[in-house]
Design an enzyme around this catalytic site. Structure first.
Site, PDB file in Angstrom:
ATOM      1  CD  GLU A  56      -4.434  14.630  14.072  1.00 36.13           C
ATOM      2  OE1 GLU A  56      -5.659  14.811  13.999  1.00 36.13           O
ATOM      3  OE2 GLU A  56      -3.854  13.558  13.757  1.00 36.13           O
ATOM      4  CB  CYS A  88      -5.043  13.156  17.352  1.00 34.78           C
ATOM      5  SG  CYS A  88      -4.233  11.749  16.552  1.00 34.78           S
ATOM      6  NE  ARG A 188      -3.554   0.242 -13.283  1.00 35.16           N
ATOM      7  CZ  ARG A 188      -3.082  -0.539 -14.237  1.00 35.16           C
ATOM      8  NH1 ARG A 188      -1.837  -1.014 -14.128  1.00 35.16           N
ATOM      9  NH2 ARG A 188      -3.808  -0.845 -15.287  1.00 35.16           N
ATOM     10  CG  LEU A 208      -5.115  -5.280 -13.512  1.00 37.10           C
ATOM     11  CD1 LEU A 208      -6.337  -5.940 -12.887  1.00 37.10           C
ATOM     12  CD2 LEU A 208      -5.530  -4.119 -14.400  1.00 37.10           C
ATOM     13  CD  GLU A 304      -7.177   0.485 -14.562  1.00 38.95           C
ATOM     14  OE1 GLU A 304      -6.883   0.030 -15.677  1.00 38.95           O
ATOM     15  OE2 GLU A 304      -6.348   0.987 -13.791  1.00 38.95           O
TER      16      GLU A 304
END
Length: 369
Positions: A56, A88, A188, A208, A304
């Site tokens: 914001e 905010c 990922r 990975l 995974e």
């Protein structure tokens, strides 16, 4: 208070904006904010990398004086408490916006409803629940950690036409094409952490990381379920641990005799020296690990592999989304059966979409929380 025809259009844009920093905002959610006046966007903001500043104040600063009388579209209820930054909601009031449109109410008890009440008390019109389903999906990790103190878990599987995810003794078997694999790289990049079992870590020797050029710094925390600390020191995971953090999750408490325990401690010391963090947990109860990750501020986890690890999470009722990437080829004899197929999706999940990536199809299933 009435929803206007353009509210969904601008909220959809704010949600798209919020996804830019998924996985990069630490313990804070990645929120999108637009400041709109006379049908035009005059300010944009997304939670900054690291979690601050919030969306914001960035959008308001871009809009400047023109924000007075404008409408703010925010994917999550503006915060109302003093933390490391001012509220905010207070910033929106100070800039003189006339209307605030919110997708999702914040479950954080320091905020929930208070931001909305603060805005209304200042005479600002507030509309809530605009594209709430889509907003909750983009904030799924944050909402899960706030409500259940664990990450939102996405199970990703690449499945052959005959229902296999690999072949015994052959390491990584290519099942899907380049477009599907690129999509997994984006998954990922948007995740806080990625998890595999030790069988996958040894047989496939994966890195990975996110390998999309320019997004390498968005590689997630890498976690291996490794009860006996068998992760090879020469593996890609260990060799890159100082650049991209790795956690090896060992059994706790280990049920070893004296000699076996000495060997375990030696392996632990070697992994420590290589930069791998060893975390001991009850590996038969993944909920304990999920709570530990939630306490660390991990909001989203990409699961995974392999089949045993996936089944363990499914059995523990800890999977929130399933992505089935289905390739056209078959594995045949010696194949490793997928723990879940389109024909046996758990009844608590609903099918929410199908996408095509070249010759591959991806079916997405999710459940509410």
């Amino acid at each position: 208070m009435t929803q206007l025809p353009e509210d969904e259009r601008f909220m959809a844009e704010a949600i798209r904006l919020s996804r830019e920093h998924l996985g990069l905002t630490s313990t804070n959610p990645s929120v999108g904010c637009l400041i709109v006046k006379d049908g035009a966007v005059i300010g944009r903001g997304v939670t900054a990398v690291g979690g601050r500043p919030h969306a914001e104040p960035q959008a308001l600063a871009e809009a400047g004086e023109a924000a007075r009388g404008a409408t703010a579209y925010v994917t999550l209820e503006p915060c109302s408490h003093y933390g490391k930054t001012p509220p905010c909601a207070e910033a929106l009031i100070a800039y003189g916006v006339a209307r605030v449109v919110i997708s999702v109410t914040d479950p954080d008890q320091r905020v929930s409803g208070r931001g909305i009440n603060m805005l209304r008390a200042a005479g600002i019109e507030v509309e809530t629940g605009v594209l709430e389903t889509e907003g909750r999906r983009s904030l799924a990790g944050y909402l899960m950690r706030q409500t259940k103190n664990r990450p939102y878990v996405t199970l990703k599987l690449a499945v052959s036409a005959d229902g296999m995810i690999g072949r015994v003794g052959e390491g990584q078997v290519r099942i899907t094409g380049d477009l599907s694999r690129a999509e997994v790289q984006m998954l990922r990049a948007e995740s806080d952490a990625i998890l595999v079992g030790i069988g996958t870590a040894i047989s496939d020797d994966p890195e990975l990381t996110c390998r999309i050029p320019g997004l390498e710094n968005r590689s997630p925390l890498r976690i291996v379920i490794d009860e006996q600390l068998q992760l090879p020191l020469g593996s890609k995971l260990v060799q890159t641990a100082r650049k991209h953090p790795v956690i090896a999750v060992a059994a706790h408490p280990p049920s070893f005799d004296e000699n076996t325990d000495a060997a375990f401690q030696a392996r632990r010391a070697a992994l420590d020296a290589a930069g791998v963090e060893v975390l001991q947990s009850n590996t038969s109860e993944p909920g304990e690990l999920m709570e530990a990750l939630g306490t660390r501020g991990i909001s989203s986890l990409l699961l995974e592999g392999g089949a045993r690890t996936a089944q363990r999470f499914l059995d523990a009722d800890l999977v929130d989304r399933i992505l089935l990437f289905q390739g056209p080829g078959t594995i045949g004899k010696g194949g490793i059966e997928s723990p879940v197929l389109k024909s046996n999706i758990p009844p608590s999940f609903r099918h929410v979409g199908e996408s095509r990536f070249g010759d591959d199809l991806c079916d997405e299933y999710e459940r509410g929380f």
